[in-house]
Design an enzyme around this catalytic site. Sequence first.
Site, PDB file in Angstrom:
ATOM      1  N   GLU A  37     -26.716  78.564  25.140  1.00 20.40           N
ATOM      2  CA  GLU A  37     -25.954  77.746  24.199  1.00 20.40           C
ATOM      3  C   GLU A  37     -26.380  78.184  22.796  1.00 20.40           C
ATOM      4  O   GLU A  37     -27.578  78.226  22.501  1.00 20.40           O
ATOM      5  CB  GLU A  37     -26.271  76.258  24.391  1.00 20.40           C
ATOM      6  CG  GLU A  37     -25.453  75.434  23.423  1.00 20.40           C
ATOM      7  CD  GLU A  37     -25.648  73.926  23.549  1.00 20.40           C
ATOM      8  OE1 GLU A  37     -26.417  73.476  24.412  1.00 20.40           O
ATOM      9  OE2 GLU A  37     -25.016  73.212  22.750  1.00 20.40           O
ATOM     10  N   ARG A 262     -38.650  76.895  35.194  1.00 20.69           N
ATOM     11  CA  ARG A 262     -38.759  77.379  33.817  1.00 20.69           C
ATOM     12  C   ARG A 262     -40.105  78.043  33.609  1.00 20.69           C
ATOM     13  O   ARG A 262     -41.100  77.654  34.220  1.00 20.69           O
ATOM     14  CB  ARG A 262     -38.697  76.211  32.828  1.00 20.69           C
ATOM     15  CG  ARG A 262     -37.396  75.487  32.776  1.00 20.69           C
ATOM     16  CD  ARG A 262     -37.508  74.319  31.810  1.00 20.69           C
ATOM     17  NE  ARG A 262     -37.198  74.724  30.449  1.00 20.69           N
ATOM     18  CZ  ARG A 262     -35.969  74.733  29.948  1.00 20.69           C
ATOM     19  NH1 ARG A 262     -34.952  74.370  30.693  1.00 20.69           N
ATOM     20  NH2 ARG A 262     -35.764  75.102  28.702  1.00 20.69           N
ATOM     21  N   LYS A 272     -35.960  74.304  22.571  1.00 23.38           N
ATOM     22  CA  LYS A 272     -35.251  74.631  21.328  1.00 23.38           C
ATOM     23  C   LYS A 272     -35.315  73.470  20.349  1.00 23.38           C
ATOM     24  O   LYS A 272     -35.383  73.672  19.147  1.00 23.38           O
ATOM     25  CB  LYS A 272     -33.799  75.007  21.632  1.00 23.38           C
ATOM     26  CG  LYS A 272     -33.674  76.437  22.116  1.00 23.38           C
ATOM     27  CD  LYS A 272     -32.232  76.890  22.198  1.00 23.38           C
ATOM     28  CE  LYS A 272     -31.557  76.364  23.421  1.00 23.38           C
ATOM     29  NZ  LYS A 272     -30.233  76.977  23.670  1.00 23.38           N
TER      30      LYS A 272
HETATM   31  P1  ATP Z   1     -30.980  73.318  25.828  1.00 22.85           P
HETATM   32  O1  ATP Z   1     -31.863  72.156  25.917  1.00 22.85           O
HETATM   33  O2  ATP Z   1     -30.436  73.555  24.472  1.00 22.85           O
HETATM   34  O3  ATP Z   1     -29.956  73.424  26.927  1.00 22.85           O
HETATM   35  P2  ATP Z   1     -32.150  75.595  27.115  1.00 22.85           P
HETATM   36  O4  ATP Z   1     -33.548  76.042  26.912  1.00 22.85           O
HETATM   37  O5  ATP Z   1     -31.698  75.184  28.453  1.00 22.85           O
HETATM   38  O6  ATP Z   1     -31.985  74.502  26.045  1.00 22.85           O
HETATM   39  P3  ATP Z   1     -29.923  77.431  27.066  1.00 22.85           P
HETATM   40  O7  ATP Z   1     -29.360  78.141  25.910  1.00 22.85           O
HETATM   41  O8  ATP Z   1     -29.049  76.482  27.796  1.00 22.85           O
HETATM   42  O9  ATP Z   1     -31.223  76.709  26.549  1.00 22.85           O
HETATM   43  O10 ATP Z   1     -30.567  78.463  28.075  1.00 22.85           O
HETATM   44  C1  ATP Z   1     -29.908  79.599  28.559  1.00 22.85           C
HETATM   45  C2  ATP Z   1     -30.492  79.961  29.901  1.00 22.85           C
HETATM   46  O11 ATP Z   1     -31.881  80.204  29.776  1.00 22.85           O
HETATM   47  C3  ATP Z   1     -30.336  78.834  30.891  1.00 22.85           C
HETATM   48  O12 ATP Z   1     -29.902  79.374  32.117  1.00 22.85           O
HETATM   49  C4  ATP Z   1     -31.686  78.231  30.990  1.00 22.85           C
HETATM   50  O13 ATP Z   1     -31.898  77.673  32.241  1.00 22.85           O
HETATM   51  C5  ATP Z   1     -32.596  79.452  30.722  1.00 22.85           C
HETATM   52  N1  ATP Z   1     -33.882  79.039  30.168  1.00 22.85           N
HETATM   53  C6  ATP Z   1     -34.103  78.271  29.096  1.00 22.85           C
HETATM   54  N2  ATP Z   1     -35.405  78.030  28.904  1.00 22.85           N
HETATM   55  C7  ATP Z   1     -36.062  78.685  29.892  1.00 22.85           C
HETATM   56  C8  ATP Z   1     -37.435  78.821  30.269  1.00 22.85           C
HETATM   57  N3  ATP Z   1     -38.414  78.233  29.564  1.00 22.85           N
HETATM   58  N4  ATP Z   1     -37.733  79.581  31.346  1.00 22.85           N
HETATM   59  C9  ATP Z   1     -36.758  80.171  32.051  1.00 22.85           C
HETATM   60  N5  ATP Z   1     -35.453  80.082  31.763  1.00 22.85           N
HETATM   61  C10 ATP Z   1     -35.089  79.338  30.705  1.00 22.85           C
END
Ligand code: ATP
Length: 558
Positions: A37, A262, A272
């Site tokens: 996002e 994660r 974020k």
């Molecule tokens: P938000 O709370 O804004 O949704 P988010 O960290 O999930 O934050 P996204 O932009 O939706 O951010 O993440 C893109 C992809 O990265 C998603 O598939 C998410 O699951 C993955 N992702 C985000 N943070 C991690 C992490 N710490 N470890 C592994 N994958 C991650």
Amino acid sequence: MSDEPRETPSNFIQDIIREHNASGRFGGNVITRFPPEPNGYLHIGHAEAISIDFGMAQEFGGRCHLRFDDTNPTKESQEYVDAIIDTVRWLGYDWGPHLYYASDYFEQLYAWAVQLVKAGKAYVDDLTPEQMSEYRGTLTEPGRESPYRNRSVEENLDLLHRMRVGEFDDGTRTLRAKIDMASGNINLRDPVMYRIRKATHQRTGDAWCIYPMYDWAHGQSDSIEGVTHSICTLEYEDHRPLYDWYLDQLGVHHPQQIEFARLNVSHTVTSKRKLLELVEQELVSGWDDPRMPTLVGLRRRGYTPEAIRDFCHRVGVAKAAKVVDIAFLEHCLREDLNRRAERRMAVLRPLKLVIENYPEGQVEALEAVNNPEDPAAGTRKVPFSRVLYIDVDDFRDPAPPKYFRLSPGVEVRLRYAYIVKCTDVERDSSGQVTTVRCTYDPDSRGGDSRGRKVKGTIHWVSASHSIPAEVRLYDHLFTVPKPDDVDEWRSILNPNSLEVVRGARLEPALAGVPPGSIFQFERQGYFCVDLRESTPARLILNRTVGLRDTWAKIEGKG
Ligand code: ATP
Ligand code: MG
């Protein structure tokens, strides 16, 4: 990605894909996507997701899409879109022509919503957000049905259309899926599909004032693109029944959602929201502050894409949440830089050293090895003269026990040069040493030409040939390993995470090196020319990482 191929046991995602390939569920295709996002910059946790999404596609001869999950205009921006594209490319991944935006599917998503309304599977609700959460129930109590749940198809179609054209205010109506208010899975208690948000979208402008929720957009976007394996993090596990429900109701191509844990790294945060707070409250200098766990921050710090990919690969895919020690990330970086970074000499805190018996005006060009790990890197010449700088830490008077550097009456080798012996010191009125006086042994140049051994070797630069620089030293951003566990996490920000050292002196070979170049300063660590602020006239370097490997110690390897 790394010189030595590493054998890692197959992970559960590979196992699922192999099963699908064997059963023919997706005709042997493997199409994945990385769906950020654009509401912030990517961080080290995203690198793990990217490495899995692109890695699985590569491994099985498929492809991976980059798709922006841009369904919430109030938090998103083009700046983030551009930065994400740049960063994924920098990490070394290529999506070919497959760059997509969920916002490009808004029309299709709307048509599908109409289809669900017509099938009696979705309705317009007038409950306020507060009422809706009241009606939703809890983990232990079922929810209650909204009084608007049984509107006729005609009324729903009319209201949905009027929502779309902007007749209603934000928050006054939603479109909800009609599933089951008593479901044990709260995500299935008539989830919201659309909410009204009269906000300008970075790509669709004012064309829309209703925006799809993540769950309504995500699976359908996967389906439109023909994605086969929709890999995401564990918090979506409870959303999978809803992902499946939407696709089943629509009867369209149905990808498999697969969840993994994660990645968390110690001493930092990978949310974020929290990273945005650090930026907005000016607790760091920006998203690319070299202390940030963002990929732009790590890049500016001197992390290489190779080291980050190697780290993600070695951390592997897990189903259970874990915190990886930041020392392991640094370990992966050192392994990469040790192979690749050229060595240079730099004195961070200069102390003048005068060689009494070295001819005034004489300059010798001494040969120094660029990288002992890489013979192809060759050698360079370093000027040597009567007046040098050494690091203040390399002189003590009197010498503490087991101190093998310079002190009165003691000999040390100057790296790549001669053995010198301290004969005298000059001090200022406060007693601070200002100059170290030495004599040198003209026959000791280079290695141990006379087989003479001295205990210490120190680095140096020629005072008149050296160039000035500002050097920024970093420590962890947080003082505790798990900042997420602390409520007032700003109270655990490390006040010493940045130390600025002005007046460092570098060997002249470093003049004019371009931003982003990384060197090992002998005995001190790896340093990267700052990408944002360094100029030829004002050289600024970031300490990437020190030489001491605490992870190797933890593992009993050092
Ligand atoms: P938000 O709370 O804004 O949704 P988010 O960290 O999930 O934050 P996204 O932009 O939706 O951010 O993440 C893109 C992809 O990265 C998603 O598939 C998410 O699951 C993955 N992702 C985000 N943070 C991690 C992490 N710490 N470890 C592994 N994958 C991650
Ligand atoms: Mg997310």
